[in-house]
Design a protein around this motif. Structure first.
Motif, PDB file in Angstrom:
ATOM      1  N   THR A   1       0.995  -1.198  -0.158  1.00 25.73           N
ATOM      2  CA  THR A   1       0.097  -0.059   0.026  1.00 25.73           C
ATOM      3  C   THR A   1       0.930   1.122  -0.048  1.00 25.73           C
ATOM      4  OG1 THR A   1      -1.710   1.260   1.182  1.00 25.73           O
ATOM      5  CG2 THR A   1      -0.202   0.025   2.276  1.00 25.73           C
ATOM      6  N   LEU A   2       0.281   2.341  -0.555  1.00 26.34           N
ATOM      7  CA  LEU A   2       1.148   3.636  -0.598  1.00 26.34           C
ATOM      8  C   LEU A   2      -0.072   4.624  -0.214  1.00 26.34           C
ATOM      9  CD1 LEU A   2       3.010   4.518  -3.776  1.00 26.34           C
ATOM     10  CD2 LEU A   2       1.316   6.164  -2.882  1.00 26.34           C
ATOM     11  N   ASN A   3       0.700   5.588   0.721  1.00 30.00           N
ATOM     12  CA  ASN A   3      -0.109   6.867   0.731  1.00 30.00           C
ATOM     13  C   ASN A   3       0.641   8.138   1.184  1.00 30.00           C
ATOM     14  OD1 ASN A   3       0.122   7.425   4.014  1.00 30.00           O
ATOM     15  ND2 ASN A   3       0.115   5.279   3.881  1.00 30.00           N
ATOM     16  N   SER A   4      -0.192   9.109   0.857  1.00 26.34           N
ATOM     17  CA  SER A   4       0.605  10.224   0.992  1.00 26.34           C
ATOM     18  C   SER A   4      -0.324  11.447   1.101  1.00 26.34           C
ATOM     19  CB  SER A   4       1.723  10.526  -0.390  1.00 26.34           C
ATOM     20  OG  SER A   4       2.018  12.136  -0.585  1.00 26.34           O
ATOM     21  N   PHE A   5       0.067  12.557   1.594  1.00 25.13           N
ATOM     22  CA  PHE A   5      -0.966  13.803   1.862  1.00 25.13           C
ATOM     23  C   PHE A   5      -1.043  14.398   0.241  1.00 25.13           C
ATOM     24  CE2 PHE A   5       2.128  17.559   0.882  1.00 25.13           C
ATOM     25  CZ  PHE A   5       3.334  16.879   1.162  1.00 25.13           C
ATOM     26  N   LEU A   6      -0.394  14.066  -0.504  1.00 28.44           N
ATOM     27  CA  LEU A   6      -0.700  14.530  -2.020  1.00 28.44           C
ATOM     28  C   LEU A   6      -1.545  13.849  -2.904  1.00 28.44           C
ATOM     29  CD1 LEU A   6       3.159  15.233  -2.938  1.00 28.44           C
ATOM     30  CD2 LEU A   6       1.414  16.822  -2.353  1.00 28.44           C
ATOM     31  N   LEU A   7      -2.043  12.765  -2.108  1.00 31.63           N
ATOM     32  CA  LEU A   7      -2.977  11.796  -2.965  1.00 31.63           C
ATOM     33  C   LEU A   7      -4.288  11.834  -2.284  1.00 31.63           C
ATOM     34  CD1 LEU A   7      -0.625   8.616  -3.385  1.00 31.63           C
ATOM     35  CD2 LEU A   7      -1.153  10.627  -5.101  1.00 31.63           C
ATOM     36  N   ASP A   8      -5.328  11.686  -3.114  1.00 32.33           N
ATOM     37  CA  ASP A   8      -6.744  11.745  -2.556  1.00 32.33           C
ATOM     38  C   ASP A   8      -7.031  10.332  -1.670  1.00 32.33           C
ATOM     39  OD1 ASP A   8      -8.618  10.754  -5.399  1.00 32.33           O
ATOM     40  OD2 ASP A   8      -6.686  10.184  -4.859  1.00 32.33           O
ATOM     41  N   ARG A   9      -6.365   9.248  -1.976  1.00 31.66           N
ATOM     42  CA  ARG A   9      -6.824   8.073  -1.189  1.00 31.66           C
ATOM     43  C   ARG A   9      -5.511   7.295  -0.791  1.00 31.66           C
ATOM     44  NH1 ARG A   9      -7.155   3.611  -4.575  1.00 31.66           N
ATOM     45  NH2 ARG A   9      -7.471   4.219  -7.062  1.00 31.66           N
ATOM     46  N   ASP A  10      -5.624   6.290  -0.307  1.00 27.63           N
ATOM     47  CA  ASP A  10      -4.612   5.162  -0.361  1.00 27.63           C
ATOM     48  C   ASP A  10      -4.826   4.143  -1.546  1.00 27.63           C
ATOM     49  OD1 ASP A  10      -4.867   4.554   3.279  1.00 27.63           O
ATOM     50  OD2 ASP A  10      -4.019   6.076   2.276  1.00 27.63           O
ATOM     51  N   TYR A  11      -3.602   3.826  -1.768  1.00 31.20           N
ATOM     52  CA  TYR A  11      -3.699   2.886  -3.060  1.00 31.20           C
ATOM     53  C   TYR A  11      -3.007   1.397  -2.793  1.00 31.20           C
ATOM     54  CZ  TYR A  11      -4.437   6.701  -6.234  1.00 31.20           C
ATOM     55  OH  TYR A  11      -5.110   7.940  -6.938  1.00 31.20           O
ATOM     56  N   TRP A  12      -3.622   0.473  -3.245  1.00 31.49           N
ATOM     57  CA  TRP A  12      -3.313  -0.949  -2.983  1.00 31.49           C
ATOM     58  C   TRP A  12      -2.928  -1.819  -4.130  1.00 31.49           C
ATOM     59  CZ3 TRP A  12      -3.442  -2.809   2.229  1.00 31.49           C
ATOM     60  CH2 TRP A  12      -4.138  -1.980   3.071  1.00 31.49           C
ATOM     61  N   GLY A  13      -2.022  -2.565  -3.797  1.00 30.93           N
ATOM     62  CA  GLY A  13      -1.560  -3.721  -5.026  1.00 30.93           C
ATOM     63  C   GLY A  13      -2.755  -4.810  -5.041  1.00 30.93           C
ATOM     64  N   GLN A  14      -2.679  -5.520  -5.901  1.00 27.38           N
ATOM     65  CA  GLN A  14      -3.488  -6.610  -6.163  1.00 27.38           C
ATOM     66  C   GLN A  14      -3.467  -8.041  -5.121  1.00 27.38           C
ATOM     67  OE1 GLN A  14      -0.781  -6.195  -8.046  1.00 27.38           O
ATOM     68  NE2 GLN A  14       0.083  -8.297  -7.969  1.00 27.38           N
ATOM     69  N   GLY A  15      -2.158  -7.952  -4.456  1.00 29.91           N
ATOM     70  CA  GLY A  15      -1.997  -9.118  -3.572  1.00 29.91           C
ATOM     71  C   GLY A  15      -1.189 -10.146  -4.234  1.00 29.91           C
ATOM     72  N   THR A  16      -0.241 -10.671  -3.453  1.00 28.90           N
ATOM     73  CA  THR A  16       0.571 -11.743  -3.745  1.00 28.90           C
ATOM     74  C   THR A  16       0.324 -12.920  -2.633  1.00 28.90           C
ATOM     75  OG1 THR A  16       2.709 -12.678  -4.506  1.00 28.90           O
ATOM     76  CG2 THR A  16       2.741 -10.851  -2.915  1.00 28.90           C
TER      77      THR A  16
END
Length: 117
Positions: free
Chosen positions: A96-111
């Motif tokens: 997962t990735l998050n930043s105050f610059l982004l509107d939401r958290d981002y997630w990978g598809q999983g492994t």
């Protein structure tokens, strides 16, 4: 739009090791916070480890001393080195990735990681 692509999962015997990788698209990788979560069958998704933009790490108690999270900003990639794997580490692992610059958290598809003899 950010995309995260995980790799490195598989099957391993107890006591073995795996290294997960997660490559992100975009140009702001060096200033984002990154993390790994996992979800075992029938259980809720749980935090495994995080690393902040300035390199501070945090681990779930269950993986301290066993897993290591790291990041390579030049490759837009975050890693999870998993050693001494146990059956209870079997789960789908998500980055997962998050930043105050982004509107939401981002997630990978999983492994999938399966620890079994």
């Amino acid at each position: 739009q950010v995309q995260l692509v995980e790799s490195g999962g598989g099957s391993v015997q107890p006591g073995g090791s795996l290294r997960l990788s997660c490559e992100a698209s975009g140009s702001i990788f060096s200033i984002v916070n990154l993390g790994w979560y996992r979800q075992a069958p029938g259980k809720q998704r749980e935090l495994v480890a995080t690393v902040t933009a300035n390199g501070l790490t945090n681990y779930a108690d269950s993986v301290k001393g066993q897993f290591t999270i790291s990041r390579d900003n030049a490759k837009n990639t975050v890693y999870l080195q998993m050693n001494s794997l146990k059956r209870e580490d079997t789960a789908v692992y998500y980055c997962t990735l998050n930043s105050f610059l982004l509107d939401r958290d981002y997630w990978g598809q999983g492994t999938q990681v399966t620890v079994s003899s």
